[in-house]
Design an enzyme around this catalytic site. Structure first.
Site, PDB file in Angstrom:
ATOM      1  N   ASN A  65      -3.260   6.230  -1.400  1.00 36.83           N
ATOM      2  CA  ASN A  65      -2.953   6.625   0.134  1.00 36.83           C
ATOM      3  C   ASN A  65      -2.406   7.894   0.416  1.00 36.83           C
ATOM      4  OD1 ASN A  65      -3.913   4.331   1.542  1.00 36.83           O
ATOM      5  ND2 ASN A  65      -2.424   3.031   0.853  1.00 36.83           N
TER       6      ASN A  65
ATOM      7  N   SER B   3       0.907  -1.329  -0.036  1.00 36.78           N
ATOM      8  CA  SER B   3       0.006  -0.185  -0.204  1.00 36.78           C
ATOM      9  C   SER B   3       0.982   1.278   0.041  1.00 36.78           C
ATOM     10  CB  SER B   3      -0.954   0.129   1.390  1.00 36.78           C
ATOM     11  OG  SER B   3      -0.035  -0.453   2.291  1.00 36.78           O
TER      12      SER B   3
ATOM     13  N   GLU C  36      -4.742   0.038  -8.441  1.00 36.40           N
ATOM     14  CA  GLU C  36      -4.054   1.118  -8.946  1.00 36.40           C
ATOM     15  C   GLU C  36      -2.494   0.176  -9.332  1.00 36.40           C
ATOM     16  OE1 GLU C  36      -2.667   3.109  -5.362  1.00 36.40           O
ATOM     17  OE2 GLU C  36      -2.649   4.813  -6.308  1.00 36.40           O
TER      18      GLU C  36
ATOM     19  N   HIS D 186      -1.838  -2.913  -6.853  1.00 37.46           N
ATOM     20  CA  HIS D 186      -2.621  -2.488  -5.473  1.00 37.46           C
ATOM     21  C   HIS D 186      -3.975  -2.660  -5.502  1.00 37.46           C
ATOM     22  CE1 HIS D 186      -2.922   1.088  -2.547  1.00 37.46           C
ATOM     23  NE2 HIS D 186      -3.121  -0.112  -1.789  1.00 37.46           N
TER      24      HIS D 186
HETATM   25  N1  3HC Z   1     -16.787 -10.642  -0.792  1.00 35.41           N
HETATM   26  C1  3HC Z   1     -17.976 -10.561  -1.354  1.00 35.41           C
HETATM   27  N2  3HC Z   1     -18.827  -9.561  -1.594  1.00 35.41           N
HETATM   28  C2  3HC Z   1     -18.822  -8.580  -0.482  1.00 35.41           C
HETATM   29  C3  3HC Z   1     -17.727  -8.793   0.324  1.00 35.41           C
HETATM   30  C4  3HC Z   1     -16.829  -9.730   0.206  1.00 35.41           C
HETATM   31  N3  3HC Z   1     -15.536  -9.576   1.208  1.00 35.41           N
HETATM   32  N4  3HC Z   1     -18.041  -7.661   1.330  1.00 35.41           N
HETATM   33  C5  3HC Z   1     -19.058  -7.202   1.086  1.00 35.41           C
HETATM   34  N5  3HC Z   1     -19.635  -7.722  -0.092  1.00 35.41           N
HETATM   35  C6  3HC Z   1     -20.910  -7.394  -1.040  1.00 35.41           C
HETATM   36  C7  3HC Z   1     -21.959  -7.811  -0.477  1.00 35.41           C
HETATM   37  O1  3HC Z   1     -22.690  -8.838  -0.431  1.00 35.41           O
HETATM   38  C8  3HC Z   1     -23.113  -6.539  -1.025  1.00 35.41           C
HETATM   39  O2  3HC Z   1     -23.468  -7.256  -2.175  1.00 35.41           O
HETATM   40  P1  3HC Z   1     -24.851  -6.284  -2.829  1.00 35.41           P
HETATM   41  O3  3HC Z   1     -24.547  -5.068  -3.431  1.00 35.41           O
HETATM   42  O4  3HC Z   1     -25.124  -7.294  -3.903  1.00 35.41           O
HETATM   43  O5  3HC Z   1     -26.073  -6.529  -1.817  1.00 35.41           O
HETATM   44  C9  3HC Z   1     -21.926  -5.409  -1.282  1.00 35.41           C
HETATM   45  O6  3HC Z   1     -20.731  -5.891  -1.191  1.00 35.41           O
HETATM   46  C10 3HC Z   1     -22.018  -4.257   0.145  1.00 35.41           C
HETATM   47  O7  3HC Z   1     -21.765  -5.037   1.309  1.00 35.41           O
HETATM   48  P2  3HC Z   1     -23.034  -4.743   2.389  1.00 35.41           P
HETATM   49  O8  3HC Z   1     -24.337  -4.612   1.859  1.00 35.41           O
HETATM   50  O9  3HC Z   1     -22.647  -5.939   3.357  1.00 35.41           O
HETATM   51  O10 3HC Z   1     -22.505  -3.543   3.328  1.00 35.41           O
HETATM   52  P3  3HC Z   1     -22.323  -2.032   2.748  1.00 35.41           P
HETATM   53  O11 3HC Z   1     -23.353  -1.812   1.710  1.00 35.41           O
HETATM   54  O12 3HC Z   1     -21.862  -1.368   3.855  1.00 35.41           O
HETATM   55  O13 3HC Z   1     -20.734  -2.197   1.954  1.00 35.41           O
HETATM   56  C11 3HC Z   1     -18.430  -1.782   1.734  1.00 35.41           C
HETATM   57  C12 3HC Z   1     -19.601  -2.426   2.429  1.00 35.41           C
HETATM   58  C13 3HC Z   1     -18.483  -2.585   0.207  1.00 35.41           C
HETATM   59  C14 3HC Z   1     -17.507  -2.343   2.415  1.00 35.41           C
HETATM   60  C15 3HC Z   1     -18.846  -0.458   1.715  1.00 35.41           C
HETATM   61  O14 3HC Z   1     -18.907   0.153   2.961  1.00 35.41           O
HETATM   62  C16 3HC Z   1     -17.640   0.259   1.213  1.00 35.41           C
HETATM   63  O15 3HC Z   1     -17.425   0.260   0.200  1.00 35.41           O
HETATM   64  N6  3HC Z   1     -16.808   0.775   2.183  1.00 35.41           N
HETATM   65  C17 3HC Z   1     -15.393   1.660   1.727  1.00 35.41           C
HETATM   66  C18 3HC Z   1     -14.183   0.588   1.474  1.00 35.41           C
HETATM   67  C19 3HC Z   1     -13.187   1.366   1.181  1.00 35.41           C
HETATM   68  O16 3HC Z   1     -13.028   2.349   0.950  1.00 35.41           O
HETATM   69  N7  3HC Z   1     -12.225   0.336   0.720  1.00 35.41           N
HETATM   70  C20 3HC Z   1     -10.696   0.821   0.553  1.00 35.41           C
HETATM   71  C21 3HC Z   1     -10.003   0.742   1.645  1.00 35.41           C
HETATM   72  S1  3HC Z   1      -8.538   1.192   1.333  1.00 35.41           S
HETATM   73  C22 3HC Z   1      -7.450  -0.002   0.876  1.00 35.41           C
HETATM   74  O17 3HC Z   1      -8.000  -1.067   1.081  1.00 35.41           O
HETATM   75  C23 3HC Z   1      -6.134   0.133   0.424  1.00 35.41           C
HETATM   76  C24 3HC Z   1      -4.956  -0.047   1.306  1.00 35.41           C
HETATM   77  O18 3HC Z   1      -3.928   0.240   0.829  1.00 35.41           O
HETATM   78  C25 3HC Z   1      -5.168   0.812   2.760  1.00 35.41           C
END
Ligand code: 3HC
Length: 282
Positions: free
Chosen positions: A189, A118, A151, A139
């Site tokens: 990031n 990251s 990325e 990434h």
């Molecule tokens: N595997 C498969 N599907 C998944 C899943 C997983 N691990 N997690 C969630 N899902 C699916 C759900 O089944 C759901 O599907 P649907 O749209 O068909 O109903 C969909 O994703 C949304 O999940 P939920 O309904 O359970 O919950 P939310 O609507 O609250 O969404 C989230 C959860 C997708 C995590 C959303 O809150 C989100 O987009 N959050 C932001 C995440 C983010 O910013 N990530 C980047 C982090 S930074 C990073 O990773 C980089 C590193 O370098 C730091």
């Protein structure tokens, strides 16, 4: 590109295995212990089941996906016949250096080596191998099966055809690849972490409670998660590591980690993975 090795089956690694296997690639998942490999497979199984329940894939797709995954405990064996290696181990340079030295010695000459780091310099990681032109950053974002972005980070010596290949491969995974050059924090990031850090300063300075900071960003800026919920989700230790990379890399005080973040990491409150960060989790 047909066969891929993923080194590390943690949060990011198991998601990366999931998307490669679901999109038709044979995948060798390399872990250090049998129980870690089993835990990764269980998570993949659970996430595939969730996709079956939501009718995004069929039960047959799930079975075929799981059949494409093989687990290994030995890097040398896991990478010996693959076209691409994606490393997703903890963000510790010395650990990645040791692993890439072993991967480089055992992967076929044509294989591309990618890191899911990251924030660690792709150029510096590439330099520990004898194939810096075939080294690149790939990434992914958590949760990997859901987030569209990859990325794609070019090190100083990454060859254009390697970038093209990884852009094309990312598209085959159903992702949207975006190229960037190797600079601390890349784009993602460098932009995300100062926002999270500033949210922590708001709590530290008593501007607002954690839930209120998050409500502002969710309801006012349409972020799916507030910055503090997201920090817990990413891991406060990971956030601190990335901020330190930005601070060291740019020597600019705007990246200094919030003292409250340092204190929470010292206290072992790392977010979702320890059950408590800015919020509490079951
Ligand atoms: N595997 C498969 N599907 C998944 C899943 C997983 N691990 N997690 C969630 N899902 C699916 C759900 O089944 C759901 O599907 P649907 O749209 O068909 O109903 C969909 O994703 C949304 O999940 P939920 O309904 O359970 O919950 P939310 O609507 O609250 O969404 C989230 C959860 C997708 C995590 C959303 O809150 C989100 O987009 N959050 C932001 C995440 C983010 O910013 N990530 C980047 C982090 S930074 C990073 O990773 C980089 C590193 O370098 C730091």
């Amino acid at each position: 590109m047909k066969k891929v090795a993923v080194i590390g089956g943690g949060t990011m690694g198991n998601g990366i295995v999931h998307v490669f296997a679901m999109n038709g690639y044979d995948v060798n998942l390399v872990e250090t212990k049998k129980e870690f490999a089993e835990r990764a497979l269980n998570t993949i199984d659970k996430n595939l089941t969730r996709m079956v329940t939501k009718e995004k894939i069929s039960e047959a797709d799930k079975t075929a996906t799981l059949e494409r995954i093989q687990t290994h405990l030995d890097i040398a064996v896991g990478v010996k016949d693959v076209d691409l290696v994606v490393e997703a181990v903890p963000e510790v340079f010395e650990l990645k250096k040791k692993i890439f030295t072993e991967i480089d010695a055992n992967a076929p000459d044509h294989a591309i080596l990618a890191s899911n780091t990251s924030s660690i310099s792709i150029t510096k990681l590439a330099a520990v191998t004898k194939r810096p032109e075939k080294f690149i950053g790939m990434h992914f974002f958590n949760p990997v099966p859901v987030m569209k972005l990859v990325e794609v980070i070019n090190g100083l010596e990454t060859a254009d055809e390697v970038t093209d290949k990884i852009m094309e491969t990312s598209k085959k995974l159903g992702k949207y690849p975006v190229p960037a050059n190797d600079f601390p924090g890349f784009v993602s990031n460098r932009v995300l972490m100062p926002m999270i850090n500033e949210a922590i300063f708001c709590v530290h300075e008593g501007v607002a409670k954690p839930e209120h900071v998050d409500e502002v960003m969710k309801l006012g800026m349409a972020h799916p998660m507030g910055p503090l919920r997201l920090a817990d989700f990413i891991g406060l230790d990971v956030c601190l590591d990335i901020l330190n990379v930005l601070y060291d890399g740019f020597k600019d005080p705007k990246y200094r980690p919030a003292p409250l973040l340092v204190k929470m990491v010292d206290a072992g409150k790392l977010g979702d993975k320890t059950g408590e960060g800015f919020f509490k989790y079951d």
